[in-house]
Every structure is written in C-alpha cells, then in structure tokens.
Design a protein around this motif. Structure first.
Motif, mmCIF file in Angstrom:
data_model
loop_
_atom_site.group_PDB
_atom_site.id
_atom_site.type_symbol
_atom_site.label_atom_id
_atom_site.label_comp_id
_atom_site.label_asym_id
_atom_site.label_seq_id
_atom_site.Cartn_x
_atom_site.Cartn_y
_atom_site.Cartn_z
ATOM 1 N N GLY A 1 0.798 -1.215 0.000
ATOM 2 C CA GLY A 1 0.000 0.000 0.000
ATOM 3 C C GLY A 1 0.830 1.263 0.000
ATOM 4 N N SER A 2 2.159 1.095 -0.031
ATOM 5 C CA SER A 2 3.053 2.261 -0.143
ATOM 6 C C SER A 2 3.949 2.138 -1.367
ATOM 7 C CB SER A 2 3.875 2.437 1.144
ATOM 8 O OG SER A 2 4.431 1.221 1.605
ATOM 9 N N PHE A 3 4.630 0.994 -1.565
ATOM 10 C CA PHE A 3 5.502 0.911 -2.743
ATOM 11 C C PHE A 3 4.717 0.922 -4.047
ATOM 12 C CE2 PHE A 3 5.187 -3.839 -2.039
ATOM 13 C CZ PHE A 3 4.668 -4.209 -3.270
ATOM 14 N N GLY A 4 3.423 0.566 -3.986
ATOM 15 C CA GLY A 4 2.594 0.603 -5.187
ATOM 16 C C GLY A 4 2.459 1.989 -5.782
ATOM 17 N N TYR A 5 2.737 3.013 -4.987
ATOM 18 C CA TYR A 5 2.678 4.395 -5.470
ATOM 19 C C TYR A 5 3.980 4.846 -6.122
ATOM 20 C CZ TYR A 5 -1.788 5.226 -3.142
ATOM 21 O OH TYR A 5 -3.108 5.178 -2.768
ATOM 22 N N GLY A 6 5.005 4.001 -6.076
ATOM 23 C CA GLY A 6 6.301 4.398 -6.606
ATOM 24 C C GLY A 6 7.051 5.263 -5.602
ATOM 25 N N TRP A 7 8.322 5.522 -5.879
ATOM 26 C CA TRP A 7 9.180 6.243 -4.937
ATOM 27 C C TRP A 7 8.639 7.646 -4.639
ATOM 28 C CZ3 TRP A 7 12.819 4.817 -1.671
ATOM 29 C CH2 TRP A 7 13.685 5.786 -1.138
ATOM 30 N N GLU A 8 8.328 8.417 -5.672
ATOM 31 C CA GLU A 8 7.845 9.781 -5.444
ATOM 32 C C GLU A 8 6.432 9.778 -4.863
ATOM 33 O OE1 GLU A 8 9.653 12.402 -5.550
ATOM 34 O OE2 GLU A 8 11.382 11.284 -6.301
ATOM 35 N N GLY A 9 5.579 8.899 -5.371
ATOM 36 C CA GLY A 9 4.216 8.831 -4.850
ATOM 37 C C GLY A 9 4.170 8.418 -3.398
ATOM 38 N N ALA A 10 5.057 7.514 -3.000
ATOM 39 C CA ALA A 10 5.109 7.087 -1.598
ATOM 40 C C ALA A 10 5.599 8.218 -0.699
ATOM 41 C CB ALA A 10 6.005 5.862 -1.463
ATOM 42 N N HIS A 11 6.511 9.044 -1.221
ATOM 43 C CA HIS A 11 6.930 10.223 -0.455
ATOM 44 C C HIS A 11 5.755 11.175 -0.243
ATOM 45 C CE1 HIS A 11 11.244 10.173 0.378
ATOM 46 N NE2 HIS A 11 11.415 9.507 -0.757
ATOM 47 N N GLU A 12 4.979 11.392 -1.281
ATOM 48 C CA GLU A 12 3.818 12.271 -1.160
ATOM 49 C C GLU A 12 2.799 11.683 -0.183
ATOM 50 O OE1 GLU A 12 1.387 15.426 -1.389
ATOM 51 O OE2 GLU A 12 3.443 15.263 -2.175
ATOM 52 N N ALA B 1 15.262 2.259 -6.162
ATOM 53 C CA ALA B 1 15.162 3.719 -6.138
ATOM 54 C C ALA B 1 15.746 4.278 -4.851
ATOM 55 C CB ALA B 1 13.708 4.152 -6.283
ATOM 56 N N GLY B 2 15.716 3.458 -3.783
ATOM 57 C CA GLY B 2 16.291 3.867 -2.510
ATOM 58 C C GLY B 2 17.753 3.504 -2.357
ATOM 59 N N GLY B 3 18.366 3.011 -3.430
ATOM 60 C CA GLY B 3 19.788 2.708 -3.396
ATOM 61 C C GLY B 3 20.141 1.323 -2.917
ATOM 62 N N VAL B 4 19.156 0.423 -2.855
ATOM 63 C CA VAL B 4 19.392 -0.946 -2.392
ATOM 64 C C VAL B 4 19.486 -1.862 -3.608
ATOM 65 C CG1 VAL B 4 18.510 -2.858 -1.009
ATOM 66 C CG2 VAL B 4 18.111 -0.489 -0.269
ATOM 67 N N SER C 1 7.366 0.492 3.446
ATOM 68 C CA SER C 1 8.303 0.444 2.323
ATOM 69 C C SER C 1 9.554 1.264 2.613
ATOM 70 C CB SER C 1 7.619 0.937 1.046
ATOM 71 O OG SER C 1 6.621 0.044 0.631
ATOM 72 N N PHE C 2 9.378 2.473 3.133
ATOM 73 C CA PHE C 2 10.545 3.278 3.500
ATOM 74 C C PHE C 2 11.298 2.643 4.665
ATOM 75 C CE2 PHE C 2 8.093 6.773 1.419
ATOM 76 C CZ PHE C 2 9.021 7.030 0.411
ATOM 77 N N ALA C 3 10.573 1.965 5.546
ATOM 78 C CA ALA C 3 11.226 1.285 6.665
ATOM 79 C C ALA C 3 12.222 0.252 6.167
ATOM 80 C CB ALA C 3 10.177 0.629 7.566
#
Length: 250
Positions: free
Chosen positions: A86-97, A149-152, A114-116
């Motif tokens: 429910g967070s990574f499905g929005y993509g990196w920028e969408g999840a930030h928003e 996208a997070g460098g992993v 996802s950010f965790a």
C-alpha cells in the motif's frame, strides 16, 4: 514513555505488534489502529494485475486519515503506515507524497513500511539483498523497483504468488521455506516484505539458519517508528536490526 502509532491495513498478523511491544523496553507503547478498509476490504487481492490496483485503493489518503485522529488522541509521537504494497505501489515519489500527506494530517513525523525497509537495510549496511515476497511476481517487481530507487541492490527475488489471506495463515514452516527460496549467495540480508505474514516469533531462528540478517515487514515497521522518535532499543529477540551485532556462525 514513547508511544508509537501504526495504521494497519487489515487483520492479518496483528499479533506481531503486541509481541514486539513485549520484546521492547517497558517504556515503549505500540498502538495499532486499522485504516478504513472501504468497500474493497482490508487487503489487496492476489490476482496478477489486480493486486497493485487494490493496494493503491487501500493506501488512498482518505482511508489513512480515518485512523489518524485516534492515534493522535492516544498520544502517539510518530505514525507509520503499516503496509508495504500500500506504499511501494505508489512508486518512490508517490510514496513520499503519501507520507507527507499523512504527516500533515497527523501533525507528527510519519513514514511507511516500504521506506522502513530502505532505512533498515541502510542501518545494517547491507548493500546487496535478496527478497522473498508472498506477492504475485508483478507486485514483487514493484517492491524491487522501490528498493532500487532507494539505493538498495536486489540480487535475487522469489515471488510466491500467495494472497494476503493465504499468507496470513502461514506458519513457521512456510516462512522458513519462503526465506530459503529467496536467499542467494552474495546477499547480505534477506527481506520478507508482507505485513500479512507472521514473522516476529521466528526472527532469531531465521537468522541463525540463513547466517545473515532477516528483515520482515512488521519488524521494520516498528523499528521505523522508533527511528522517527530517535529511540534505539537493544532487543535481541527482534533480530540483528535491533542489536546491530553479527549473526552467530554455527
């Protein structure tokens, strides 16, 4: 007392949170509130192509806002949306928003599962990881894209293709099988991203068997809440992420 607030997408694996609370310092409280599931229910379905659409509906701002006031009243100091898909499905920028909107509504620091995973992987210094997802392969691929996208660097992916309902009743044997299938030579950690999966009781044994850190959704979600409140807790029962000590080689 540090109070952590978590918006949960449904009912699966809720028992992991009081278990985590018991393994943490006695001055940390874990408050769990279900987000508004709407007409579609509290979980995404497991069909190819439909999984991500359902996850996006689940993570919609008005759904998340429904539980915010309850967490505010509980005295939470930080809030985490306890859903990976429910967070990574929005993509990196969408999840930030998504997180910025949640933080504004809550009036406190906010993040998501996802950010965790990205932050926890960095905490461990694991540059290359393997992913064992319960999801269909297309959804699992979106999680891999998010991590990258997070460098992993993701060097291996296993997608089991289970529905959240199926994953929610998996026990120790299924969780170990998922982790073994995902693991790869050269991976410095194994990530199991589904919050519907019960994993907390198995973390020390998983890490002993794989001989490397294992990051699971509910584990990293609570760790992220602690990170947002600048708390560091030594809790060996929650794996290497909570000790930052090498896995014992046996």
């Amino acid at each position: 007392m540090t109070a952590l607030g978590f918006l949960h997408p449904g009912h699966s694996a809720e028992a992991d949170y009081p278990r985590i609370e018991q393994l943490l310092s006695s001055d940390i409280r874990v408050d769990l509130v279900r987000a508004d599931p709407g007409e579609e229910g509290g979980e995404a379905d497991g069909e190819e192509g439909g999984y991500t659409d359902a996850s996006l509906r689940l993570g919609a701002p008005h759904r998340l806002a429904a539980g915010v006031e309850q967490l505010r009243l509980s005295g939470a100091e930080a809030i985490v949306w306890a859903s990976t898909s429910g967070s990574f499905g929005y993509g990196w920028e969408g999840a930030h928003e998504q997180v910025r909107t949640l933080a504004t509504a809550a009036g406190m620091p906010a993040s998501s599962t996802s950010f965790a995973f990205v932050h926890a992987t960095r905490e461990l210094g694991a540059a290359r990881v393997a992913v064992g997802a319960t999801y269909p392969r297309d959804a699992a691929g979106l999680f891999v894209e998010f991590l990258r996208a997070g460098g992993v660097e993701v060097i291996a992916l296993h997608a089991a293709g289970a529905t959240p309902v199926e994953a929610g009743v998996w026990g120790e044997a299924e969780v170990f099988a998922l982790a073994r299938e995902a693991d790869a030579s050269g991976a410095e950690a194994v990530l199991l991203p589904d919050t519907a999966l019960h994993t907390v009781a198995f973390l020390p044994a998983l890490e002993r068997e794989l001989r490397k850190p294992v990051l699971t959704a509910n584990q990293v979600t609570v760790w992220e809440g602690l990170r947002l409140t600048d708390r560091r807790v030594n809790a060996p029962g929650l794996g290497a992420l909570f000790t930052r000590e090498p896995i014992v080689q046996v």
